[in-house]
Design an enzyme around this catalytic site. Structure first.
Site, PDB file in Angstrom:
ATOM      1  N   TYR A   1       0.848  -1.192   0.000  1.00 17.66           N
ATOM      2  CA  TYR A   1       0.000   0.000   0.000  1.00 17.66           C
ATOM      3  C   TYR A   1       0.889   1.250   0.000  1.00 17.66           C
ATOM      4  CZ  TYR A   1      -3.707  -3.395   0.777  1.00 17.66           C
ATOM      5  OH  TYR A   1      -4.570  -4.459   0.631  1.00 17.66           O
TER       6      TYR A   1
ATOM      7  N   GLY B   1      -4.754 -14.040  13.095  1.00 19.55           N
ATOM      8  CA  GLY B   1      -5.729 -13.389  12.225  1.00 19.55           C
ATOM      9  C   GLY B   1      -6.912 -14.294  11.972  1.00 19.55           C
TER      10      GLY B   1
ATOM     11  N   CYS C   1     -16.458 -16.780   7.589  1.00 21.42           N
ATOM     12  CA  CYS C   1     -15.527 -17.887   7.789  1.00 21.42           C
ATOM     13  C   CYS C   1     -16.232 -19.188   7.407  1.00 21.42           C
ATOM     14  CB  CYS C   1     -15.038 -17.941   9.235  1.00 21.42           C
ATOM     15  SG  CYS C   1     -14.033 -19.406   9.528  1.00 21.42           S
TER      16      CYS C   1
ATOM     17  N   GLU D   1     -26.634 -41.117   8.695  1.00 22.44           N
ATOM     18  CA  GLU D   1     -25.748 -41.052   7.533  1.00 22.44           C
ATOM     19  C   GLU D   1     -25.763 -42.421   6.858  1.00 22.44           C
ATOM     20  OE1 GLU D   1     -23.799 -39.067   5.603  1.00 22.44           O
ATOM     21  OE2 GLU D   1     -23.221 -40.947   4.604  1.00 22.44           O
TER      22      GLU D   1
ATOM     23  N   GLN E   1     -18.643 -34.990   1.343  1.00 22.59           N
ATOM     24  CA  GLN E   1     -17.636 -34.616   0.337  1.00 22.59           C
ATOM     25  C   GLN E   1     -16.312 -34.126   0.931  1.00 22.59           C
ATOM     26  OE1 GLN E   1     -19.087 -32.463  -3.189  1.00 22.59           O
ATOM     27  NE2 GLN E   1     -21.104 -32.710  -2.283  1.00 22.59           N
TER      28      GLN E   1
HETATM   29  C1  LIG Z   1      -9.994 -11.105   5.213  1.00 24.10           C
HETATM   30  C2  LIG Z   1      -8.640 -10.550   5.513  1.00 24.10           C
HETATM   31  C3  LIG Z   1      -8.457  -9.180   5.564  1.00 24.10           C
HETATM   32  C4  LIG Z   1      -7.206  -8.655   5.878  1.00 24.10           C
HETATM   33  N1  LIG Z   1      -7.058  -7.301   6.035  1.00 24.10           N
HETATM   34  C5  LIG Z   1      -5.862  -6.784   6.423  1.00 24.10           C
HETATM   35  C6  LIG Z   1      -5.715  -5.420   6.761  1.00 24.10           C
HETATM   36  O1  LIG Z   1      -6.679  -4.669   6.821  1.00 24.10           O
HETATM   37  N2  LIG Z   1      -4.474  -4.973   7.070  1.00 24.10           N
HETATM   38  C7  LIG Z   1      -3.396  -5.810   7.121  1.00 24.10           C
HETATM   39  O2  LIG Z   1      -2.298  -5.352   7.417  1.00 24.10           O
HETATM   40  N3  LIG Z   1      -3.525  -7.123   6.867  1.00 24.10           N
HETATM   41  C8  LIG Z   1      -4.730  -7.628   6.545  1.00 24.10           C
HETATM   42  N4  LIG Z   1      -4.865  -8.978   6.385  1.00 24.10           N
HETATM   43  C9  LIG Z   1      -3.726  -9.857   6.708  1.00 24.10           C
HETATM   44  C10 LIG Z   1      -3.823 -10.298   8.164  1.00 24.10           C
HETATM   45  O3  LIG Z   1      -3.675  -9.220   9.046  1.00 24.10           O
HETATM   46  C11 LIG Z   1      -2.742 -11.365   8.482  1.00 24.10           C
HETATM   47  O4  LIG Z   1      -1.490 -10.775   8.265  1.00 24.10           O
HETATM   48  C12 LIG Z   1      -2.891 -12.586   7.596  1.00 24.10           C
HETATM   49  O5  LIG Z   1      -4.226 -13.040   7.599  1.00 24.10           O
HETATM   50  C13 LIG Z   1      -1.984 -13.717   8.048  1.00 24.10           C
HETATM   51  O6  LIG Z   1      -2.220 -14.057   9.385  1.00 24.10           O
HETATM   52  P1  LIG Z   1      -3.109 -15.336   9.818  1.00 24.10           P
HETATM   53  O7  LIG Z   1      -2.503 -16.520   9.147  1.00 24.10           O
HETATM   54  O8  LIG Z   1      -3.020 -15.375  11.302  1.00 24.10           O
HETATM   55  O9  LIG Z   1      -4.473 -15.084   9.305  1.00 24.10           O
HETATM   56  C14 LIG Z   1      -6.112  -9.518   6.089  1.00 24.10           C
HETATM   57  C15 LIG Z   1      -6.313 -10.892   6.030  1.00 24.10           C
HETATM   58  C16 LIG Z   1      -7.555 -11.416   5.772  1.00 24.10           C
HETATM   59  C17 LIG Z   1      -7.757 -12.899   5.783  1.00 24.10           C
HETATM   60  S1  SF4 Z   2     -12.539 -19.036   5.860  1.00 24.42           S
HETATM   61 FE1  SF4 Z   2     -10.998 -20.637   5.934  1.00 24.42          FE
HETATM   62  S2  SF4 Z   2      -9.064 -19.488   5.911  1.00 24.42           S
HETATM   63 FE2  SF4 Z   2     -10.652 -17.999   6.378  1.00 24.42          FE
HETATM   64  S3  SF4 Z   2     -10.657 -17.934   8.601  1.00 24.42           S
HETATM   65 FE3  SF4 Z   2     -12.188 -19.445   8.035  1.00 24.42          FE
HETATM   66  S4  SF4 Z   2     -11.117 -21.403   8.029  1.00 24.42           S
HETATM   67 FE4  SF4 Z   2      -9.575 -19.804   8.061  1.00 24.42          FE
END
Ligand SMILES: Cc1cc2nc3c(=O)[nH]c(=O)nc-3n(C[C@H](O)[C@H](O)[C@H](O)COP(=O)(O)O)c2cc1C
Ligand code: SF4
Length: 664
Positions: A174, A321, A364, A414, A422
């Site tokens: 960004y 996250g 999710c 089931e 699936q």
């Molecule tokens: C739906 C979604 C939205 C995200 N939005 C941001 C964001 O606003 N700013 C940012 O720095 N990273 C964003 N990320 C990245 C997350 O902050 C994080 O770095 C990434 O999901 C990896 O961490 P995790 O494996 O614990 O999810 C986003 C990730 C996801 C899945």
């Molecule tokens: S949709 Fe999938 S990758 Fe995203 S938070 Fe849920 S389980 Fe994790």
């Protein structure tokens, strides 16, 4: 608490603040805000739910500081004073549960677009981002001053709203990262040409924000450790930036990876096919360069890994996250030693980031409560009434789990001897083990919650009548399409699902008919066990229904395996030892020893029709309605329970449920 996880729950410092534990919700754009970027009741309910689960620190999503920097249609804004009441309510919701709360200050630069902001994007240099592909306006010195002032004003709003700190979004390609990286910054003035000059924009933003918030208000910064792109940021450059930020007084650094151009490599938001903790070495390297706290992120899903990172001194905080989207109670469950009850994120990227990149709301796949917290507050009042669920795939198991949680007396029938539907075939393809972990979790939950599971128990209308439940939920799934092709003699044919489940034999050179995500995965499986494989697909590309990073990684693996991909090609006929295919240019025969059909599925809903007795509350869910993805199956299973309880859905949730895209 289990003593061994104590290090996760020790308090930690972020500047003058003390977080109650080492767990952080990193910024996640949810697309829940209104058109003006204001927080909505849905947003509040979601953040409060996460705070209730015990996380120590919450970082609110990337929030645009100026309109042209808005990167998502319903992203949170911090661009005018109208946002302050909503932010104040968010701050209070976190504080009620003892969590710290900050906000990420964001400007999308050339990774924003006219589509998302309504304005021409801006950037250090007039070079389009390769993914967004829109020519940005090159910022003048006057423009730069205005944007710096906007960051400062945004930080002041954060402080006025009662938030505890701000995080500058200097990662993920960004605007701040665009200045830092010579991948995007080709300026030769005071803001480009050398690493020090490229850093100047960040330093000036930092200084202006500091002036706006005062000396002791913590400012943290998120950086991409590396960008993995020619001319992109290297870890040495990021370490130098980290040291500079430490000198300036930053309270903590948050180390992520990549930009839009490298998103598909799967390191920014690591998908199922990428290992756990893949970004930890970047955080560790930065931690060696500074004394201020470092936050590690990136598929750190398990308490064991979180503990290891902390105990080995690789980072000071752990960002969870997607793990908190999948289970907001991860912190309290781990603290209580209830490890088996944690619903671990499976890194499918289906319900969350894939939806965000399609400008939809973030949900999710495995947790239908995410973003629907208000609705699920009504999950009670089952009062022991009998609910019978027909089908033990993801939709049926979800209906059974949430039904039991609501207090219904749930039986699940089931037809097969195993639960999963699936998910079983899905998990058999290479790198898809997350689906097995979801299956195991749901099996565990049905047992924990006392659902009466009947295997090898095909149900029909007479069986339902005999059981005499208060309500029946039909989750009978879908079966693969097995088109009859006249004149095919001697050519073995099997469905992809049967191949993956091990119920059909495979031999020789295999032609996979249908190159959607499931066809490509079946092809990978067949290639991985030694077959020569050709995929034919009528559309112009392969696996277009897969998440973008999963798709890129899978196509690379198919190439390594030597799988031949033939888009724009139709299956016409089969002869002894070959199939006849037609592309726009030619019709020809390909050598083949068998054909594997991956042409989609059709609902199994005979039973649904016969069970619609007027006196019986009957709901049909998941693929039995229309074959779609796991996200829709799990959500519909759980929402059928809310429907039986008479819970009213908000219009936006109703619309989301009705818009589940067909797929397989
Ligand atoms: C739906 C979604 C939205 C995200 N939005 C941001 C964001 O606003 N700013 C940012 O720095 N990273 C964003 N990320 C990245 C997350 O902050 C994080 O770095 C990434 O999901 C990896 O961490 P995790 O494996 O614990 O999810 C986003 C990730 C996801 C899945
Ligand atoms: S949709 Fe999938 S990758 Fe995203 S938070 Fe849920 S389980 Fe994790």
């Amino acid at each position: 608490m289990k003593q061994s996880y104590q290090a996760i729950f020790n308090p930690g410092s972020i500047g003058r603040l003390t977080a109650k534990n080492r767990l952080v919700l990193p910024a996640i754009v949810h697309n829940y805000a209104d058109n003006a970027g204001h927080a909505t009741p849905r947003y509040l309910a979601h953040i409060e739910r996460i705070a209730r689960g015990g996380v120590g620190t919450i970082i609110l999503e990337a929030s645009f500081v100026r309109q042209e920097g808005k990167g998502f249609l319903h992203q949170l804004g911090i661009h005018d004073d109208g946002v302050i009441p909503g932010l104040r309510a968010l701050a209070e919701s976190a504080h009620r549960h003892g969590a710290l709360i900050g906000i990420q200050l964001f400007h999308g630069g050339r990774q924003a677009s006219t589509r998302t902001s309504g304005l021409t994007p801006v950037a250090p240099s007039a070079i389009p981002d390769p993914v967004v592909n829109e020519l940005p306006h090159e910022l003048t010195l006057a423009d730069i001053s205005e944007i710096i002032a906007a960051f400062a004003a945004a930080a002041q709003r954060a402080k006025m709203a009662g938030l505890d700190f701000v995080e500058l979004h200097g990662a993920h390609g960004y605007l701040i990262a665009q200045f830092l990286s010579s991948f995007s910054n080709r300026r030769q003035d005071a803001y480009g040409g050398t690493p020090e000059k490229r850093r100047r924009f960040l330093e000036e933003v930092y200084a202006a924000v500091r002036d706006a918030v005062g000396a002791d208000f913590p400012i943290t910064v998120r950086l991409s450790g590396v960008e993995n792109v020619p001319d992109g940021l290297t870890i040495e450059q990021t370490a130098a930036t980290a040291q500079k930020l430490e000198q300036l007084g930053a309270a903590a650094l948050h180390i992520s990876c990549g930009n839009y151009a490298t998103y598909a490599q799967g390191t920014m938001i690591p998908p199922m096919a990428i290992g756990d903790g893949v970004l930890v070495p970047l955080a560790e390297r930065i931690k060696k360069s500074v004394r201020i706290p470092v936050i590690a992120v990136g598929k750190i899903r398990t308490p064991a890994m979180a503990l290891e990172v902390l105990e080995q001194g690789k980072a000071d905080f752990i960002a969870l996250g997607r793990s908190l989207l999948a289970d907001p109670d991860w912190p309290i469950k781990v603290a209580a030693g209830e490890l088996a009850d944690v619903r671990h994120c499976i890194a499918c990227n289906q319900g969350c980031i894939s939806r965000l990149f399609a400008q939809e709301t973030v949900l999710c796949t495995i947790n239908p409560e995410t973003g629907r917290e208000a609705e699920f507050a009504g999950l009670h009042g089952g009062n022991g009434r009998k609910v019978l669920v027909v089908g033990g795939g993801p939709a049926g198991m979800a209906a059974a789990r949430w039904g039991a949680l609501a207090g219904f007396d749930v039986s699940l029938h089931e037809a097969r001897s195993v639960l999963g539907g699936q998910l079983i075939a899905a998990a058999a393809a290479p790198h898809r083990e997350g689906w097995e972990s979801l299956r195991e979790y749901l099996v565990h939950e049905l047992s924990r919650l006392g659902v009466k599971v009947h295997l090898d128990s095909a149900m029909d209308a007479a069986g339902v009548a005999r059981a005499n439940p208060w309500a029946v939920i039909v989750a009978s799934g879908a079966e693969p399409l097995r088109p009859e092709i006249p004149g095919w003699k001697g050519m073995p044919v099997a469905a992809g699902r049967d191949i993956l489940e091990g119920s059909a034999a495979h031999q020789g050179h295999v032609v996979v008919a249908g190159g959607g995500c499931s066809g490509a995965q079946t092809a990978e499986y067949l290639a991985s066990v030694g077959h020569e494989v050709t995929v034919i697909e009528a559309e112009g590309d392969i696996a277009i229904d897969a998440p973008v990073d999963e798709r890129a990684l899978m196509l690379a693996r198919l190439q390594q395996h030597g799988v031949k991909l033939m888009p724009n090609t139709r299956l016409i006929n089969a002869t002894a030892g070959g199939v006849v295919v037609a592309s726009p240019h030619e019709t020809r025969t390909l050598p083949a020893d068998m054909v594997v059909m991956c042409l989609g599925a059709k609902s199994v809903n005979e039973f649904a029709r016969t069970s619609e007795a007027p006196h019986l509350r009957s709901r049909v869910v998941g693929d039995a309605v229309l074959p779609r993805k796991v996200t829709e199956a799990v959500a519909e299973g759980a929402f059928a329970i809310l429907d039986l309880l008479g819970v009213k859905l908000s219009p936006v949730v109703l619309q989301e449920l009705q818009s589940g895209a067909p797929g397989n």
